[in-house]
Design an enzyme around this catalytic site. Structure first.
Site, mmCIF file in Angstrom:
data_model
loop_
_atom_site.group_PDB
_atom_site.id
_atom_site.type_symbol
_atom_site.label_atom_id
_atom_site.label_comp_id
_atom_site.label_asym_id
_atom_site.label_seq_id
_atom_site.Cartn_x
_atom_site.Cartn_y
_atom_site.Cartn_z
ATOM 1 N N TRP A 168 0.859 -1.192 0.000
ATOM 2 C CA TRP A 168 0.000 0.000 0.000
ATOM 3 C C TRP A 168 0.895 1.242 0.000
ATOM 4 O O TRP A 168 1.822 1.336 0.813
ATOM 5 C CB TRP A 168 -0.898 -0.045 1.240
ATOM 6 C CG TRP A 168 -1.810 1.135 1.404
ATOM 7 C CD1 TRP A 168 -2.580 1.719 0.439
ATOM 8 C CD2 TRP A 168 -2.041 1.864 2.612
ATOM 9 N NE1 TRP A 168 -3.282 2.768 0.984
ATOM 10 C CE2 TRP A 168 -2.968 2.884 2.312
ATOM 11 C CE3 TRP A 168 -1.565 1.754 3.918
ATOM 12 C CZ2 TRP A 168 -3.426 3.787 3.262
ATOM 13 C CZ3 TRP A 168 -2.023 2.649 4.864
ATOM 14 C CH2 TRP A 168 -2.943 3.656 4.532
ATOM 15 N N ASP A 189 -0.674 -6.142 9.058
ATOM 16 C CA ASP A 189 -1.643 -5.060 8.852
ATOM 17 C C ASP A 189 -2.956 -5.695 8.392
ATOM 18 O O ASP A 189 -2.991 -6.378 7.355
ATOM 19 C CB ASP A 189 -1.089 -4.102 7.774
ATOM 20 C CG ASP A 189 -1.952 -2.852 7.623
ATOM 21 O OD1 ASP A 189 -3.047 -2.795 8.206
ATOM 22 O OD2 ASP A 189 -1.526 -1.933 6.891
ATOM 23 N N LYS A 224 -13.103 -0.078 6.853
ATOM 24 C CA LYS A 224 -13.844 -0.760 5.785
ATOM 25 C C LYS A 224 -14.915 -1.684 6.351
ATOM 26 O O LYS A 224 -16.056 -1.646 5.909
ATOM 27 C CB LYS A 224 -12.908 -1.587 4.891
ATOM 28 C CG LYS A 224 -11.517 -1.024 4.676
ATOM 29 C CD LYS A 224 -11.487 0.181 3.807
ATOM 30 C CE LYS A 224 -10.208 0.733 3.475
ATOM 31 N NZ LYS A 224 -9.269 1.504 3.477
HETATM 32 C C1 LMR Z 1 -6.776 2.748 -0.487
HETATM 33 O O1 LMR Z 1 -5.743 2.096 -0.578
HETATM 34 O O2 LMR Z 1 -7.369 3.219 -1.465
HETATM 35 C C2 LMR Z 1 -7.397 2.978 0.875
HETATM 36 O O3 LMR Z 1 -6.672 2.290 1.838
HETATM 37 C C3 LMR Z 1 -7.580 4.425 1.181
HETATM 38 C C4 LMR Z 1 -6.285 5.144 1.447
HETATM 39 O O4 LMR Z 1 -6.220 5.841 2.467
HETATM 40 O O5 LMR Z 1 -5.337 5.044 0.658
#
Ligand code: LMR
Length: 397
Positions: A128, A209, A244
Site C-alpha cells: 500500500w 496489517d 472498511k
Molecule cells: C486505499 O488504498 O485506497 C485505501 O486504503 C484508502 C487510502 O487511504 O489510501
C-alpha cells in the site's frame, strides 16, 4: 520561513477523489480509492452503525477525555474480534485504540524505534502506497521483499520465501493479513504456515496489517495468519482498521496491538507514545464499534451487512472476468476472480490508465489498481467496454 516549501503533487490515491469530483462527465466511474460502494454507487452508513449511534445519542452522558489508550470496551472487544474468543494468546495481547489503521501504523513506527534503534521493516513489493510515508517518514528503514509477479498475476512465493530467509532477529516483516492492497493476492493457509515456521527459525517479528477483515473470505478466515502466528510466536505486532468492515472511514477507528510476554509494559509505551503525538484518539467511532460488538443482535446484523459487502465485491470480480472474456479479452483478466478484497491490478500500462481517465472518465490509480467495489450492475458494461477500447484502440477484437 515557509516560503522555502515547494508545492507538492496530490497523493496518488486521495488525489483521485478530487479529480473524479471535478469531472463533469455524467457517466464517470470511480474505481480509485478503496471505499466500499453499494449497487447504487453509494457508501451508506451501515444499519448496525446507525442503530449504535442512536443508542449512543440517547445514553452518552459525557464528552470528557477518553485517555490515550481509548475506550476499554472497544479494547476488549477488538482483541476478541482479531484473535477469536478462546485464543490462547488473548492475555498476552496489549491493544490501544488509534485514529484508523494509519494511526496504528504511525504509533507502531515509534514503538519500533524505541524498542530497537536500527530495526528494519521488510515490506512486500508492492505494498500500500501509504505504508512508505507512514513508517518510513517516522524514521524506520524499509526494505522490500518480492511478493507479486505482475506477468503471472500471482504471489511469487518462492522468491518471497528466499528473501525472507535473510531476515533475522531484530527486524520486522510487514504482512497483509488478507485482501492484499494493492494486489488482492493473498497467502494461502499452507503459505502462512511456512512463513510462521520461518519466523520461528529466523527470529524476525511479524508485523501484520489487517485493514480488511471480513472482506476476503470471512471474519475468521481472514484472521487465519494472525491467529496462527499469535499462537506460535513470542512477539507479533498488529495494525488493524475498522474503516472498511464497519464502514467508519471518516470516524478514524483502528487499533495497534502487540503480542508479547509483557503486555502491561507494551500498554504503558502505547499510552506514552500516543500522548506525545496526538494525546488521545477520537471517541465516536470506537464507541460505535464497542456498542455493536457487545450487543449480540447488533453484532449479528453487522455480520450480515459485512457479508453483503463481501459478496457484492466477489460478484463484481466474477462479472468483470466474464464480461471481458465475452468482449474477446480471453483469460487475460481471469486472475481478478481468483483474488480477494477490494483491489486487483488490471495489468495495464500507465498510458492505458491515462486513456481510460481522459477518454472514458474511468478513474483508477496509475499502477492499474482497481477498487472492484466501485463497480455495479449499472456501470460494469461501460467499464468493460472502455477497458477493451483502450486495450485495442482500433475497436476490433
Ligand atoms: C486505499 O488504498 O485506497 C485505501 O486504503 C484508502 C487510502 O487511504 O489510501
Amino acid at each position: 520561513m515557509f516560503e522555502s516549501l515547494a508545492q507538492l503533487p496530490p497523493d496518488p490515491i486521495l488525489g483521485l477523489i478530487a479529480a473524479y469530483k471535478q469531472d463533469p462527465r455524467p457517466n464517470k466511474i470511480d474505481v480509485g480509492v478503496g471505499v466500499y460502494r453499494d449497487e447504487n454507487g453509494e457508501t451508506p452508513v451501515l444499519q448496525s452503525v446507525k442503530q449504535a449511534e442512536q443508542y449512543l445519542l440517547a445514553s452518552e452522558t459525557s464528552k470528557a477525555y477518553v485517555g490515550p489508550a481509548g475506550n476499554p470496551e472497544f479494547i476488549a472487544q477488538m482483541k476478541k474480534l482479531i484473535l477469536g474468543s478462546g485464543h490462547t494468546a488473548l492475555d498476552r495481547l496489549a491493544l490501544v485504540q488509534t485514529p484508523g489503521g494509519c494511526g496504528a501504523l504511525r504509533v507502531a513506527a515509534e514503538l519500533i524505534k524505541r524498542a530497537k534503534a536500527g530495526a528494519r521493516i521488510w515490506v512486500s513489493d508492492p505494498t500500500w502506497g501509504n505504508h512508505i510515508p507512514l513508517l518510513g517518514d517516522a524514521g524506520v528503514e524499509l526494505v522490500s521483499y518480492p511478493y507479486y509477479n505482475f506477468s503471472r498475476h500471482q504471489i511469487c512465493f518462492d522468491e518471497m520465501f528466499s528473501a525472507l530467509k535473510h531476515v533475522g532477529k531484530g527486524d520486522l516483516v510487514l504482512f497483509h493479513a488478507c485482501c492484499h492492497n494493492p494486489s488482492g493476492a493473498d497467502l494461502s493457509q499452507a503459505q502462512w504456515q511456512e512463513i510462521t515456521r520461518l519466523a520461528e527459525q529466523q527470529g524476525f517479528v511479524p508485523f501484520i496489517d489487517m485493514a480488511y477483515q471480513g472482506f476476503g473470505e470471512g471474519l475468521d478466515q481472514d484472521a487465519y495468519g494472525i491467529r496462527l502466528m499469535c499462537e506460535r510466536l513470542p512477539e507479533v505486532l498488529l495494525a488493524v482498521s475498522c474503516s472498511k468492515n464497519f464502514g467508519l472511514y471518516r470516524e478514524r477507528v483502528g487499533a495497534l496491538a502487540l503480542l508479547s510476554d509483557q503486555p502491561q509494559v507494551a500498554s504503558s509505551h502505547f499510552a506514552n507514545i500516543v500522548r506525545g503525538i496526538y494525546s488521545m484518539p477520537p471517541s465516536h467511532g470506537a464507541s460505535i464499534v464497542a456498542t455493536i460488538l457487545s450487543d449480540s443482535s447488533l453484532e449479528q446484523q453487522w455480520r450480515v451487512e459485512l457479508t453483503q459487502m463481501r459478496e457484492r465485491i466477489i460478484a463484481m470480480r466474477q462479472c468483470l472476468v466474464e464480461k471481458m472474456k465475452a468482449l474477446g479479452a480471453g483469460p487475460r483478466f481471469a486472475h481478478i476472480a481468483a483474488q480477494q478484497g477490494m483491489f486487483s491490478f488490471l495489468g495495464i500500462t500507465p498510458t492505458e490508465v491515462a486513456a481510460l481517465r481522459e477518454q472514458h472518465a474511468v478513474y483508477m490509480v496509475d499502477t492499474g489498481r482497481v477498487s472492484l467495489a466501485g463497480l455495479n450492475d449499472n456501470n460494469i458494461d461501460a467499464f468493460c467496454s472502455a477497458l477493451q477500447a483502450v486495450l485495442i484502440p482500433s475497436g476490433g477484437v
